[in-house]
Each structure stands twice: as structure tokens, then as C-alpha cells.
Write a protein that holds these residues in place. Structure first.
Motif, PDB file in Angstrom:
ATOM      1  N   PHE A 108       0.850  -1.199   0.000  1.00 10.84           N
ATOM      2  CA  PHE A 108       0.000   0.000   0.000  1.00 10.84           C
ATOM      3  C   PHE A 108       0.881   1.243   0.000  1.00 10.84           C
ATOM      4  CE2 PHE A 108      -2.082   3.561   2.040  1.00 10.84           C
ATOM      5  CZ  PHE A 108      -3.326   3.588   1.441  1.00 10.84           C
ATOM      6  N   ASP A 109       0.612   2.151  -0.920  1.00 12.15           N
ATOM      7  CA  ASP A 109       1.316   3.429  -0.989  1.00 12.15           C
ATOM      8  C   ASP A 109       0.329   4.550  -1.259  1.00 12.15           C
ATOM      9  OD1 ASP A 109       3.987   2.753  -0.507  1.00 12.15           O
ATOM     10  OD2 ASP A 109       4.290   2.126  -2.581  1.00 12.15           O
ATOM     11  N   ASN A 110       0.669   5.738  -0.804  1.00 12.05           N
ATOM     12  CA  ASN A 110      -0.142   6.911  -1.132  1.00 12.05           C
ATOM     13  C   ASN A 110       0.758   8.131  -1.147  1.00 12.05           C
ATOM     14  OD1 ASN A 110      -0.985   8.816   1.496  1.00 12.05           O
ATOM     15  ND2 ASN A 110      -0.207   6.783   2.043  1.00 12.05           N
ATOM     16  N   GLY A 111       0.293   9.186  -1.797  1.00 15.08           N
ATOM     17  CA  GLY A 111       1.092  10.393  -1.855  1.00 15.08           C
ATOM     18  C   GLY A 111       0.341  11.539  -2.501  1.00 15.08           C
ATOM     19  N   PRO A 112       0.833  12.773  -2.329  1.00 15.33           N
ATOM     20  CA  PRO A 112       0.202  13.950  -2.937  1.00 15.33           C
ATOM     21  C   PRO A 112       0.646  14.128  -4.383  1.00 15.33           C
ATOM     22  CG  PRO A 112       2.092  14.632  -1.658  1.00 15.33           C
ATOM     23  CD  PRO A 112       1.984  13.135  -1.483  1.00 15.33           C
ATOM     24  N   PHE A 113      -0.095  14.924  -5.128  1.00 17.18           N
ATOM     25  CA  PHE A 113       0.327  15.301  -6.471  1.00 17.18           C
ATOM     26  C   PHE A 113      -0.182  16.695  -6.791  1.00 17.18           C
ATOM     27  CE2 PHE A 113      -3.723  13.085  -7.133  1.00 17.18           C
ATOM     28  CZ  PHE A 113      -4.403  13.891  -8.040  1.00 17.18           C
ATOM     29  N   LEU A 114       0.501  17.378  -7.697  1.00 19.24           N
ATOM     30  CA  LEU A 114       0.071  18.677  -8.218  1.00 19.24           C
ATOM     31  C   LEU A 114      -0.340  18.480  -9.656  1.00 19.24           C
ATOM     32  CD1 LEU A 114       2.968  21.001  -6.929  1.00 19.24           C
ATOM     33  CD2 LEU A 114       0.833  20.419  -5.774  1.00 19.24           C
ATOM     34  N   TYR A 115      -1.357  19.218 -10.096  1.00 16.07           N
ATOM     35  CA  TYR A 115      -1.796  19.082 -11.479  1.00 16.07           C
ATOM     36  C   TYR A 115      -2.310  20.403 -12.015  1.00 16.07           C
ATOM     37  CZ  TYR A 115      -6.583  18.785  -9.553  1.00 16.07           C
ATOM     38  OH  TYR A 115      -7.780  19.034  -8.902  1.00 16.07           O
ATOM     39  N   ARG A 116      -2.189  20.551 -13.324  1.00 17.17           N
ATOM     40  CA  ARG A 116      -2.706  21.706 -14.050  1.00 17.17           C
ATOM     41  C   ARG A 116      -3.906  21.260 -14.868  1.00 17.17           C
ATOM     42  NH1 ARG A 116      -1.051  27.064 -14.099  1.00 17.17           N
ATOM     43  NH2 ARG A 116      -0.525  27.114 -16.305  1.00 17.17           N
ATOM     44  N   ALA A 160       5.013  27.771 -19.529  1.00 16.85           N
ATOM     45  CA  ALA A 160       3.572  28.025 -19.416  1.00 16.85           C
ATOM     46  C   ALA A 160       2.976  27.406 -18.161  1.00 16.85           C
ATOM     47  CB  ALA A 160       2.849  27.488 -20.651  1.00 16.85           C
ATOM     48  N   ASP A 161       3.724  26.533 -17.491  1.00 16.09           N
ATOM     49  CA  ASP A 161       3.226  25.892 -16.274  1.00 16.09           C
ATOM     50  C   ASP A 161       3.301  26.797 -15.053  1.00 16.09           C
ATOM     51  OD1 ASP A 161       2.542  23.426 -17.426  1.00 16.09           O
ATOM     52  OD2 ASP A 161       4.590  22.666 -17.224  1.00 16.09           O
ATOM     53  N   ALA A 162       3.995  27.924 -15.168  1.00 15.08           N
ATOM     54  CA  ALA A 162       4.128  28.823 -14.025  1.00 15.08           C
ATOM     55  C   ALA A 162       2.771  29.400 -13.654  1.00 15.08           C
ATOM     56  CB  ALA A 162       5.110  29.941 -14.348  1.00 15.08           C
ATOM     57  N   LEU A 188      -8.182  19.461  -3.716  1.00  7.75           N
ATOM     58  CA  LEU A 188      -7.947  19.528  -2.274  1.00  7.75           C
ATOM     59  C   LEU A 188      -7.244  20.819  -1.855  1.00  7.75           C
ATOM     60  CD1 LEU A 188      -6.761  15.846  -1.682  1.00  7.75           C
ATOM     61  CD2 LEU A 188      -9.016  16.823  -1.197  1.00  7.75           C
ATOM     62  N   GLY A 189      -6.814  21.617  -2.810  1.00  8.42           N
ATOM     63  CA  GLY A 189      -6.133  22.867  -2.505  1.00  8.42           C
ATOM     64  C   GLY A 189      -5.444  23.413  -3.731  1.00  8.42           C
ATOM     65  N   THR A 190      -4.741  24.536  -3.574  1.00  2.75           N
ATOM     66  CA  THR A 190      -3.973  25.144  -4.662  1.00  2.75           C
ATOM     67  C   THR A 190      -2.665  25.692  -4.112  1.00  2.75           C
ATOM     68  OG1 THR A 190      -5.001  27.319  -4.375  1.00  2.75           O
ATOM     69  CG2 THR A 190      -6.049  25.807  -5.950  1.00  2.75           C
ATOM     70  N   THR A 191      -1.710  25.871  -5.002  1.00  2.00           N
ATOM     71  CA  THR A 191      -0.459  26.523  -4.659  1.00  2.00           C
ATOM     72  C   THR A 191       0.109  27.162  -5.911  1.00  2.00           C
ATOM     73  OG1 THR A 191       1.662  26.250  -3.504  1.00  2.00           O
ATOM     74  CG2 THR A 191       1.058  24.549  -5.112  1.00  2.00           C
ATOM     75  N   LEU A 192       1.090  28.037  -5.734  1.00  4.15           N
ATOM     76  CA  LEU A 192       1.768  28.664  -6.859  1.00  4.15           C
ATOM     77  C   LEU A 192       3.120  28.000  -7.087  1.00  4.15           C
ATOM     78  CD1 LEU A 192       1.208  32.508  -6.266  1.00  4.15           C
ATOM     79  CD2 LEU A 192       0.156  31.108  -8.034  1.00  4.15           C
ATOM     80  N   ILE A 193       3.406  27.640  -8.328  1.00  5.84           N
ATOM     81  CA  ILE A 193       4.729  27.188  -8.722  1.00  5.84           C
ATOM     82  C   ILE A 193       5.288  28.288  -9.619  1.00  5.84           C
ATOM     83  CG2 ILE A 193       6.087  25.430  -9.893  1.00  5.84           C
ATOM     84  CD1 ILE A 193       4.787  24.501  -7.300  1.00  5.84           C
ATOM     85  N   GLN A 194       6.343  28.962  -9.155  1.00  5.47           N
ATOM     86  CA  GLN A 194       6.813  30.175  -9.809  1.00  5.47           C
ATOM     87  C   GLN A 194       8.237  30.041 -10.359  1.00  5.47           C
ATOM     88  OE1 GLN A 194       6.093  32.682  -6.267  1.00  5.47           O
ATOM     89  NE2 GLN A 194       4.634  33.828  -7.514  1.00  5.47           N
ATOM     90  N   ARG A 195       8.520  30.811 -11.381  1.00  3.12           N
ATOM     91  CA  ARG A 195       9.836  30.857 -12.007  1.00  3.12           C
ATOM     92  C   ARG A 195      10.752  31.751 -11.164  1.00  3.12           C
ATOM     93  NH1 ARG A 195       8.302  32.246 -18.213  1.00  3.12           N
ATOM     94  NH2 ARG A 195      10.585  32.308 -18.400  1.00  3.12           N
ATOM     95  N   TYR A 196      11.781  31.151 -10.577  1.00  2.00           N
ATOM     96  CA  TYR A 196      12.684  31.871  -9.680  1.00  2.00           C
ATOM     97  C   TYR A 196      13.191  33.152 -10.354  1.00  2.00           C
ATOM     98  CZ  TYR A 196      16.132  32.402  -5.951  1.00  2.00           C
ATOM     99  OH  TYR A 196      16.846  32.866  -4.875  1.00  2.00           O
ATOM    100  N   SER A 197      13.221  34.239  -9.586  1.00  5.81           N
ATOM    101  CA  SER A 197      13.600  35.544 -10.149  1.00  5.81           C
ATOM    102  C   SER A 197      14.882  36.085  -9.531  1.00  5.81           C
ATOM    103  CB  SER A 197      12.468  36.549  -9.941  1.00  5.81           C
ATOM    104  OG  SER A 197      12.109  36.630  -8.571  1.00  5.81           O
ATOM    105  N   LYS A 198      15.586  36.893 -10.325  1.00  9.79           N
ATOM    106  CA  LYS A 198      16.795  37.569  -9.881  1.00  9.79           C
ATOM    107  C   LYS A 198      16.718  39.039 -10.283  1.00  9.79           C
ATOM    108  CE  LYS A 198      19.839  33.518 -10.375  1.00  9.79           C
ATOM    109  NZ  LYS A 198      21.093  33.014 -10.998  1.00  9.79           N
ATOM    110  N   SER A 285       3.245  34.282 -11.782  1.00  5.19           N
ATOM    111  CA  SER A 285       4.203  33.344 -12.351  1.00  5.19           C
ATOM    112  C   SER A 285       5.623  33.532 -11.841  1.00  5.19           C
ATOM    113  CB  SER A 285       4.217  33.464 -13.882  1.00  5.19           C
ATOM    114  OG  SER A 285       4.713  34.734 -14.276  1.00  5.19           O
ATOM    115  N   THR A 286       5.904  34.692 -11.233  1.00  3.81           N
ATOM    116  CA  THR A 286       7.274  35.051 -10.863  1.00  3.81           C
ATOM    117  C   THR A 286       7.276  35.723  -9.494  1.00  3.81           C
ATOM    118  OG1 THR A 286       7.712  35.436 -13.210  1.00  3.81           O
ATOM    119  CG2 THR A 286       9.343  36.257 -11.648  1.00  3.81           C
TER     120      THR A 286
END
Length: 299
Positions: A108-116, A160-162, A188-198, A285-286
Motif C-alpha cells: 500500500f502506498d499513497n502520496g500527494p500530487f500537483l496538477y494543471r 507556461a506551467d508557471a 484539495l487545494g492550490t499553490t503557486l509554482i513560480q519561475r525563480y527571479s533575480k 508566475s514570478t
């Protein structure tokens, strides 16, 4: 780990799209939870037209609906991903299961995932290398903690995934090679995946006579996940800020925009000693970023 949909989804509450494992991940010498979950997703889709995902007695060769659900999911607001760094996104949730499901079983295994996109017709899915670790809180519930692992240099992300990603969780049980139990839940929720900025800054000349002109240059760049390099972020509003010598509080002098290559350039009159910096408020996105200050000595 990225899993991109390759065919249209079938209908039904537990229907799935077929997914392909990226070559870079598929060649990994140590199989991961993500790789195993991808294979189950493929098998689930292959059986979806054969009365799969029902509460009926399991049938060899047909993935069946596992009596597992997820709730109380917690995840951070945003995560910055650069060009090569591995990013582990921690996720916790409550797992609820039927009396017929043994979550302590070796298979038995389980885990989270992110999806667009839609959970049943996703544009991209990110999974974790390892299954979540769970602690039973009752005979039918457990608290679980796991990671979603992101490897930008292995092609996990396109530019485009940002932005906003949805969060879900899944569980699998392998009752032999031809008998697989499966549960998947999205929304189950949302989050931001962003392109690292400098952001950089350079004020010159240094030192400068009082009343003379100072030219302040800089550049705003962000991770390009398709080239694994940093590229200028054009057309963005950036604040030029100043802090007098001995004062750590910055005030905004003016706001300018980056050019087509992400470059910044403006001028100010020298008045007193102090530090100049550029400040970017960020976008979905950033992430926001401040340049390290550049001190100017006014004579």
C-alpha cells in the motif's frame, strides 16, 4: 516528476487519462513512487472501458476502486523553482479508509500530487519520489505527510506551467501484478509554482558630487524552464528605492519598466549618502525580489 497527458480522458468520476513517463525519469536506476504511480495510472486508463473503478469484487487485470479518501490537505502558498535545483514541496493531509484497506501493508502506498487543468484531463501532473508517511489516528483514519518533487532540469516544467496548480492525493495497493486497487482525489487545494527571479542594481558614478546625476542600471531575470537558463523579464514595473546612510528603511523614488531584455536604466540627482536598490513586487508566475543595495558616497 512530470507526467503529461497523451490521450483524451474517458468519462466517469474515477476515469483517468493515459500518461507517459518522461525518458529521463523512466531511466532512473532506482524506481520511485512517481514511476510506480504512473504505471498504475496507465493501467487504470487501459481498463477504464471494462467496468473498472467500481465497488464490485476485484477482477484480475482491472484496477478497482480503493476505499480511500483524502481531506484537510495543507500546502504552502508558493514555491520558487529555478533552472537546476530540486524543489521538494511538502504536503500533509488526512487519509480515511475502509476497514478492508490495510494502510500498513507493504504493497500500500499513497502520496500527494500537483496538477494543471482538470484532475481527469490534466495538462501536467507532478508526483513525489517517495510515498507519504502516515500515522494512524483511528482504525480508519491517518495523518500523512509527503513531498511532491520537482526537477526543472529533467523537463518537469514548461514556462507556461508557471502559476496556480491544483493539489490532490492518490493511493494504490498492489495485490499481485494483475490486481491493483486505486484511489485518486483532486480539488484539495492550490499553490503557486513560480519561475525563480533575480534582480540586480548598479549605481554610478561612485563617489559622486552633490547635485550631479547618478545613473542606476539593473536587470530583472527569471528561470526559463525550457532552456534551463535565466532570461530577462520584459515589460515589468520595478521600483527604484533609496535608503539614507544609517537608515535601513527604503522609500520609493520612481517606478520604471524593464525593456525587452529585462534591463533597467534611469537617472536621479545625488543629494545625500545612501543605498539604491530595485524592487519587484512579483506576479503569479514570478516571485517578488529585491536587488542587493548599491551604496553611493556623495561628496
Amino acid at each position: 516528476m512530470r507526467i503529461r497527458a497523451t490521450v483524451a480522458a474517458v468519462t466517469g468520476a474515477l476515469a483517468l487519462s493515459a500518461f507517459a513517463v518522461p525518458a529521463a525519469q523512466a531511466a532512473d536506476p532506482a524506481p520511485s513512487f512517481a514511476t510506480g504511480a504512473a504505471k498504475v495510472l496507465q493501467a487504470a486508463h487501459a481498463a477504464s472501458g471494462k467496468t473498472a473503478f467500481t465497488a464490485a469484487a476485484p477482477t484480475a487485470g482491472q484496477p478497482y476502486a480503493l476505499n480511500v479518501s483524502f481531506s484537510n490537505l495543507k500546502i504552502g502558498k508558493a514555491y520558487k523553482v529555478g533552472t537546476t535545483n530540486h524543489v521538494a514541496v511538502p504536503v500533509s493531509y488526512t487519509l480515511t479508509h475502509g476497514a478492508d484497506v490495510d494502510i500498513t501493508a507493504a504493497d500500500f502506498d499513497n502520496g500527494p500530487f500537483l496538477y494543471r487543468g482538470s484532475v481527469d484531463t490534466p495538462d501536467n501532473i507532478l508526483l513525489g519520489d517517495d510515498p507519504a508517511a502516515c500515522t494512524a489516528t483511528s482504525a480508519t483514519t491517518a495523518t500523512c505527510k509527503g513531498n511532491v518533487d520537482i526537477y526543472p532540469d529533467l523537463g518537469d516544467l514548461m514556462n507556461a506551467d508557471a502559476g496556480t496548480w491544483n493539489v490532490g492525493a492518490l493511493a494504490i495497493v498492489l495485490n499481485g501484478q494483475d490486481l491493483v486497487g486505486f484511489a485518486k482525489q483532486g480539488g484539495l487545494g492550490t499553490t503557486l509554482i513560480q519561475r525563480y527571479s533575480k534582480l540586480t542594481v548598479d549605481a554610478s558614478p561612485e563617489p559622486v558630487k552633490k547635485g550631479k546625476t547618478i545613473t542606476v542600471t539593473g536587470k530583472l531575470s527569471r528561470a526559463n524552464w525550457e532552456t534551463n537558463k535565466y532570461a530577462g523579464y520584459s515589460g515589468q514595473s520595478v521600483k527604484l528605492q533609496f535608503a539614507k546612510k544609517g537608515n535601513s528603511t527604503y522609500s520609493t523614488v520612481k517606478t520604471i519598466k524593464t525593456d525587452g531584455s529585462g534591463n533597467l536604466k534611469t537617472t536621479v540627482k545625488a543629494s545625500v549618502d545612501g543605498t539604491y536598490r530595485y524592487a519587484f513586487a512579483g506576479t503569479s508566475s514570478t516571485p517578488a525580489v529585491n536587488a542587493a543595495g548599491d551604496f553611493v558616497d556623495v561628496k
